[in-house]
Design a protein around this motif. Structure first.
Motif, PDB file in Angstrom:
ATOM      1  N   ILE A 195       0.886  -1.293   0.050  1.00 44.64           N
ATOM      2  CA  ILE A 195       0.007   0.150  -0.042  1.00 44.64           C
ATOM      3  C   ILE A 195       0.718   1.481   0.139  1.00 44.64           C
ATOM      4  O   ILE A 195       0.379   2.386  -0.359  1.00 44.64           O
ATOM      5  N   SER A 196       2.150   1.247   0.224  1.00 46.84           N
ATOM      6  CA  SER A 196       2.962   2.513   0.493  1.00 46.84           C
ATOM      7  C   SER A 196       2.942   3.281  -0.796  1.00 46.84           C
ATOM      8  O   SER A 196       3.255   4.565  -0.564  1.00 46.84           O
ATOM      9  N   PRO A 197       3.078   2.659  -2.132  1.00 51.18           N
ATOM     10  CA  PRO A 197       2.898   3.851  -3.324  1.00 51.18           C
ATOM     11  C   PRO A 197       2.002   4.542  -3.209  1.00 51.18           C
ATOM     12  O   PRO A 197       2.162   5.722  -3.839  1.00 51.18           O
ATOM     13  N   TRP A 198       0.829   4.369  -2.526  1.00 50.07           N
ATOM     14  CA  TRP A 198      -0.276   5.174  -2.711  1.00 50.07           C
ATOM     15  C   TRP A 198      -0.591   6.227  -1.276  1.00 50.07           C
ATOM     16  O   TRP A 198      -1.554   6.902  -0.996  1.00 50.07           O
ATOM     17  N   MET A 199       0.614   5.995  -0.212  1.00 52.20           N
ATOM     18  CA  MET A 199       0.303   6.768   1.050  1.00 52.20           C
ATOM     19  C   MET A 199       0.801   8.208   0.868  1.00 52.20           C
ATOM     20  O   MET A 199       1.567   8.430   0.122  1.00 52.20           O
TER      21      MET A 199
END
Length: 205
Positions: A195-199
């Motif tokens: 999920i980190s790419p969209w944080m």
């Protein structure tokens, strides 16, 4: 004297929990009424009087599992400060649930695939709804973070939800296959990377 046709006195909730464990261990088809009578500690007429049928008992066991055991998963997902932490906590709670030494391993709902459940449209739909419900719960938590600015507006909510739900099912199968708890717990630790790419910048630090 007890009225004719009434079941003998017993703790219904305890009997239901024991029936759940029998179904959880062996599945619907492989669990006979004799198995259930032995596991529940009550006689066959009492089982039928209290629960109606093997199919009805299984359906009640499904709901009992959902509200008594699996409720820890959505609670972990919702109580965390953000979706990333919530998903990691949910996966960790799943590993704990699926590997408890005092219970059958794996997820009762995932184990109860169509070939191992009653041939009834209603119970099959219930099992399907419960399995798909995890993805919906995750999607709701991700959407909450999008609205709160913790995730970007272009976050692929449905794709991520389905992916995390698939990981949950994989954890259940791994536990059922006997993978060690310590090995399974390494998987939630990597969940944040998905999920980190969209944080948002303020939430990725």
């Amino acid at each position: 004297m007890a009225e004719r046709g009434r079941p003998r006195n017993f703790d219904r909730a305890q009997a239901l929990d024991r029936a759940l464990m029998a179904f959880w261990q062996s599945g619907f088809a492989a669990t006979s009424m004799n198995d259930l009578v032995e596991a529940m500690g009550i006689n066959s007429p009492s089982v039928y009087a209290a629960f109606g049928s093997k199919e009805a008992l299984f359906a009640e066991a499904v709901q009992h599992y959902h509200t008594t055991y699996a409720d820890e998963l959505p609670a972990a997902l919702k109580s965390a400060p953000d979706a990333a932490a919530g998903i990691e906590a949910m996966l960790e709670a799943a590993v704990e649930l699926f590997t408890r030494p005092d219970r059958p391993h794996g997820c009762f709902v995932v184990n109860s695939v169509a070939s191992n459940a009653p041939n009834g449209i209603e119970i099959e739909q219930t099992l399907k709804d419960l399995r798909q419900g995890r993805s919906k719960q995750i999607a709701e938590r991700l959407t909450e973070d999008v609205r709160g600015g913790r995730l970007r507006d272009d976050t692929p909510v449905q794709e991520l939800s389905d992916l995390y739900a698939a990981i949950l099912q994989g954890l259940a199968q791994g536990a059922r296959d006997g993978l060690a708890k310590e090995r399974l717990l390494t998987i939630p630790r990597h969940s944040r990377a998905l999920i980190s790419p969209w944080m948002s910048d303020k939430n990725s630090r």
